[in-house]
Motif scaffolding. Structure first.
Motif, PDB file in Angstrom:
ATOM      1  N   ALA A  14       0.824  -1.206   0.000  1.00 27.16           N
ATOM      2  CA  ALA A  14       0.000   0.000   0.000  1.00 27.16           C
ATOM      3  C   ALA A  14       0.856   1.253   0.000  1.00 27.16           C
ATOM      4  O   ALA A  14       0.394   2.330  -0.355  1.00 27.16           O
ATOM      5  CB  ALA A  14      -0.926   0.000   1.217  1.00 27.16           C
ATOM      6  N   GLY A  15       2.131   1.112   0.358  1.00 27.21           N
ATOM      7  CA  GLY A  15       2.996   2.285   0.414  1.00 27.21           C
ATOM      8  C   GLY A  15       3.754   2.575  -0.860  1.00 27.21           C
ATOM      9  O   GLY A  15       4.500   3.527  -0.927  1.00 27.21           O
ATOM     10  N   GLY A  16       3.593   1.751  -1.885  1.00 25.28           N
ATOM     11  CA  GLY A  16       4.326   1.994  -3.118  1.00 25.28           C
ATOM     12  C   GLY A  16       3.571   1.468  -4.311  1.00 25.28           C
ATOM     13  O   GLY A  16       2.796   0.541  -4.184  1.00 25.28           O
ATOM     14  N   LYS A  85     -16.850  -5.667   7.660  1.00 26.60           N
ATOM     15  CA  LYS A  85     -17.328  -4.377   7.138  1.00 26.60           C
ATOM     16  C   LYS A  85     -16.356  -3.270   7.547  1.00 26.60           C
ATOM     17  O   LYS A  85     -15.872  -3.237   8.686  1.00 26.60           O
ATOM     18  CB  LYS A  85     -18.730  -4.082   7.667  1.00 26.60           C
ATOM     19  CG  LYS A  85     -19.750  -5.152   7.278  1.00 26.60           C
ATOM     20  CD  LYS A  85     -21.085  -4.916   7.954  1.00 26.60           C
ATOM     21  CE  LYS A  85     -22.072  -6.009   7.594  1.00 26.60           C
ATOM     22  NZ  LYS A  85     -21.646  -7.356   8.090  1.00 26.60           N
ATOM     23  N   PHE A  86     -16.118  -2.354   6.624  1.00 21.96           N
ATOM     24  CA  PHE A  86     -15.169  -1.269   6.838  1.00 21.96           C
ATOM     25  C   PHE A  86     -15.770   0.044   6.341  1.00 21.96           C
ATOM     26  O   PHE A  86     -16.651   0.053   5.481  1.00 21.96           O
ATOM     27  CB  PHE A  86     -13.859  -1.533   6.072  1.00 21.96           C
ATOM     28  CG  PHE A  86     -13.155  -2.800   6.455  1.00 21.96           C
ATOM     29  CD1 PHE A  86     -12.178  -2.805   7.436  1.00 21.96           C
ATOM     30  CD2 PHE A  86     -13.478  -4.005   5.830  1.00 21.96           C
ATOM     31  CE1 PHE A  86     -11.531  -3.974   7.788  1.00 21.96           C
ATOM     32  CE2 PHE A  86     -12.826  -5.184   6.167  1.00 21.96           C
ATOM     33  CZ  PHE A  86     -11.849  -5.168   7.149  1.00 21.96           C
ATOM     34  N   ARG A  87     -15.242   1.139   6.876  1.00 18.98           N
ATOM     35  CA  ARG A  87     -15.572   2.466   6.351  1.00 18.98           C
ATOM     36  C   ARG A  87     -14.472   2.985   5.420  1.00 18.98           C
ATOM     37  O   ARG A  87     -14.757   3.738   4.502  1.00 18.98           O
ATOM     38  CB  ARG A  87     -15.762   3.459   7.502  1.00 18.98           C
ATOM     39  CG  ARG A  87     -17.082   3.343   8.246  1.00 18.98           C
ATOM     40  CD  ARG A  87     -17.151   4.441   9.284  1.00 18.98           C
ATOM     41  NE  ARG A  87     -18.464   4.540   9.919  1.00 18.98           N
ATOM     42  CZ  ARG A  87     -18.772   5.481  10.814  1.00 18.98           C
ATOM     43  NH1 ARG A  87     -17.861   6.389  11.163  1.00 18.98           N
ATOM     44  NH2 ARG A  87     -19.979   5.522  11.343  1.00 18.98           N
ATOM     45  N   PHE A  93      -7.806  -2.842   2.836  1.00 22.05           N
ATOM     46  CA  PHE A  93      -6.684  -3.448   2.127  1.00 22.05           C
ATOM     47  C   PHE A  93      -5.572  -3.851   3.091  1.00 22.05           C
ATOM     48  O   PHE A  93      -4.940  -4.905   2.921  1.00 22.05           O
ATOM     49  CB  PHE A  93      -6.140  -2.491   1.070  1.00 22.05           C
ATOM     50  CG  PHE A  93      -6.950  -2.449  -0.196  1.00 22.05           C
ATOM     51  CD1 PHE A  93      -7.248  -3.610  -0.889  1.00 22.05           C
ATOM     52  CD2 PHE A  93      -7.421  -1.244  -0.689  1.00 22.05           C
ATOM     53  CE1 PHE A  93      -7.992  -3.574  -2.055  1.00 22.05           C
ATOM     54  CE2 PHE A  93      -8.163  -1.193  -1.860  1.00 22.05           C
ATOM     55  CZ  PHE A  93      -8.449  -2.363  -2.546  1.00 22.05           C
ATOM     56  N   ASP A  94      -5.316  -3.027   4.099  1.00 17.69           N
ATOM     57  CA  ASP A  94      -4.266  -3.344   5.072  1.00 17.69           C
ATOM     58  C   ASP A  94      -4.588  -4.627   5.830  1.00 17.69           C
ATOM     59  O   ASP A  94      -3.719  -5.465   6.056  1.00 17.69           O
ATOM     60  CB  ASP A  94      -4.093  -2.190   6.069  1.00 17.69           C
ATOM     61  CG  ASP A  94      -3.335  -1.011   5.481  1.00 17.69           C
ATOM     62  OD1 ASP A  94      -2.715  -1.194   4.408  1.00 17.69           O
ATOM     63  OD2 ASP A  94      -3.377   0.080   6.067  1.00 17.69           O
ATOM     64  N   ALA A 121      -2.487  -1.054  -7.335  1.00 16.12           N
ATOM     65  CA  ALA A 121      -1.189  -1.094  -6.658  1.00 16.12           C
ATOM     66  C   ALA A 121      -1.060  -2.320  -5.770  1.00 16.12           C
ATOM     67  O   ALA A 121       0.045  -2.776  -5.487  1.00 16.12           O
ATOM     68  CB  ALA A 121      -0.989   0.173  -5.828  1.00 16.12           C
ATOM     69  N   ASN A 122      -2.205  -2.855  -5.349  1.00 11.21           N
ATOM     70  CA  ASN A 122      -2.208  -4.053  -4.520  1.00 11.21           C
ATOM     71  C   ASN A 122      -2.503  -5.315  -5.322  1.00 11.21           C
ATOM     72  O   ASN A 122      -2.812  -6.355  -4.752  1.00 11.21           O
ATOM     73  CB  ASN A 122      -3.218  -3.892  -3.382  1.00 11.21           C
ATOM     74  CG  ASN A 122      -2.699  -3.013  -2.264  1.00 11.21           C
ATOM     75  OD1 ASN A 122      -2.065  -3.485  -1.330  1.00 11.21           O
ATOM     76  ND2 ASN A 122      -2.936  -1.715  -2.370  1.00 11.21           N
TER      77      ASN A 122
END
Length: 455
Positions: A14-16, A85-87, A93-94, A121-122
């Motif tokens: 996620a950082g690149g 479930k996420f906001r 992704f993490d 990117a992922n």
């Protein structure tokens, strides 16, 4: 689960943004496999995607993400209670990146590009609702990123998975329509506020809404329920107005049937508007150099907000004046005029008495009306993910198509000026002033983009 390592040699963190070439796709997945899908933007138009995903036996929804708990609640109930479930898509992704093969993105327009870029990117396959992006630059970038990564992509344009444009193409190639004179397309959109609007005053943010994530890359603006969750489409920081809502559907008929490509010139005008909101009424004309047109040119006329053409060859004036006919596509040929309704399906020769005559005489076969394709963009995309073959509505098609459609919005920003566009440079050679509208008018809040991405 389809192992991500089977089609991407290594993934970007996620950082690149370590994007991989197309040859990094691994072996094809047998049709008996399933892919693990995450849905980002569960409420609103996401309901359409959810319905398609739930009925598809080749996928499993493993995560749900929406910034608005209330708007998503009805759709959440359609999935197992155990589904995470996420906001925030970044958190999703993490925490679950290794369990996700593909994502469906059904957010407001301004977040299509950043979330798609983050997913690519992922190493994820991406289905993104229309319009693919909010700006021309974003469309070019997504094509570059997805091509480098070798992921399977699709824009949610239902019409492209249907037979409408294919039938029109067949009719042209059979010599039924003749050479193309012009195309007229109109819509009753916008059905939300547009024009010389001003930013509304601040209201308390509901505890059930992550407003910061809703804003995403856009600059801060006070929350107001008049904008979230629906009326953002008419605002330039978030939406693409009537073009993003309906032109992205309707223009596909001539674009795909006649392989229009990019116009070499375009001109537009509208009612007054400002940097905050798109106009209430607008129209534009694109001219394409195309061998299917009379004298090698095809003129495409777009109208929205209640505007319509004053006349169309072989179309009775009463049709144009009838308020019920507020969404339509007309293709005028040297021999016949073709009508396609708002569903982008079942084209007809106009007037309908002429259509009956052509069918009766065997010039048009009823078999041409029988469905031959998926008629389901989600199914088409999932099939592509399983076989490793990009579907017809992949980003390779959707990016330049979106770019073409958004040129009409640029033309409104420099009204009554004939713009000459060079797609290889994303530039207007005769009007440098228009170039700034190819990109966003604001600087992205980069925390919602993968780091090291090229801006």
């Amino acid at each position: 689960m389809m192992n991500r390592r089977s089609f991407i040699k290594s993934t970007a963190t996620a950082g690149g943004l370590m994007l991989l070439p197309s040859w990094s796709i691994g072996k094809q997945i047998a049709p008996t496999s399933k892919i693990n899908v995450a849905v980002i933007g569960v409420g609103g138009i996401g309901g359409y995607s959810n319905f398609r995903l739930l009925k598809n036996k080749y996928c499993k929804v493993v995560a749900l993400c929406d910034v608005d708990d209330v708007r998503a609640s009805k759709q959440y109930k359609k999935f197992p209670a155990s589904t995470p479930k996420f906001r925030d898509y970044r958190v999703m992704f993490d925490k679950m990146g290794k369990q996700i093969d593909a994502v469906v993105i059904s957010t407001p327009d301004h977040m299509h590009y950043p979330i798609s870029a983050w997913a690519i990117a992922n190493g994820k396959h991406v289905f993104c609702q229309k319009p693919l992006t909010r700006t021309i630059w974003e469309a070019n970038e997504l094509q570059r990123l997805s091509s480098q990564a070798g992921v399977i992509t699709q824009m949610g344009n239902q019409g492209h998975t249907k037979d409408g444009w294919r039938v029109v193409k067949e009719w042209y190639e059979a010599g039924i329509i003749g050479q193309i004179k012009e195309v007229h397309i109109w819509t009753n959109r916008p059905i939300w506020p547009q024009g010389e609007l001003q930013m509304p005053s601040a209201q308390p943010i509901p505890s059930t809404l992550d407003y910061n994530c809703w804003l995403g890359v856009a600059p801060h603006q006070p929350y107001n329920k008049a904008i979230v969750p629906f009326n953002w489409r008419g605002l330039r920081n978030y939406g693409t107005g009537a073009a993003g809502d309906m032109a992205i559907h309707y223009l596909d008929i001539p674009y795909s049937a006649f392989e229009l490509g990019f116009p070499y010139k375009i001109i537009g005008n509208s009612t007054p508007f400002n940097d905050y909101s798109w106009p209430a009424q607008a129209s534009s004309t694109m001219t394409f150099l195309n061998k299917r047109g009379v004298d090698g040119k095809i003129m495409l006329h777009w109208y929205d907000g209640g505007r319509k053409p004053k006349s169309i060859e072989r179309v009775d004036k009463s049709f144009l004046e009838d308020k019920r006919n507020d969404n339509a596509i007309f293709i005028v040929g040297t021999k016949e005029t073709v009508y396609v309704g708002g569903d982008c399906q079942s084209p007809k020769i106009f007037p309908l008495t002429r259509m009956k005559e052509l069918v009766k005489n065997g010039i048009i076969s009823k078999q041409q009306m029988q469905l031959k394709y998926f008629d389901d963009p989600i199914a088409e995309w999932i099939n592509g993910c399983l076989t490793g073959v990009n579907p017809p509505a992949s980003f390779d098609y959707a990016c330049p198509y979106t770019e073409m459609a958004l040129l009409g919005m640029v033309a409104l920003c420099v009204p009554n000026t004939e713009l000459k566009y060079v797609p290889s440079k994303m530039s207007f050679i005769n009007c440098p002033e228009a170039d700034k509208y190819v990109r966003s008018l604001y600087d992205y809040r980069t925390e919602f983009l993968p780091s090291k991405i090229r801006l």
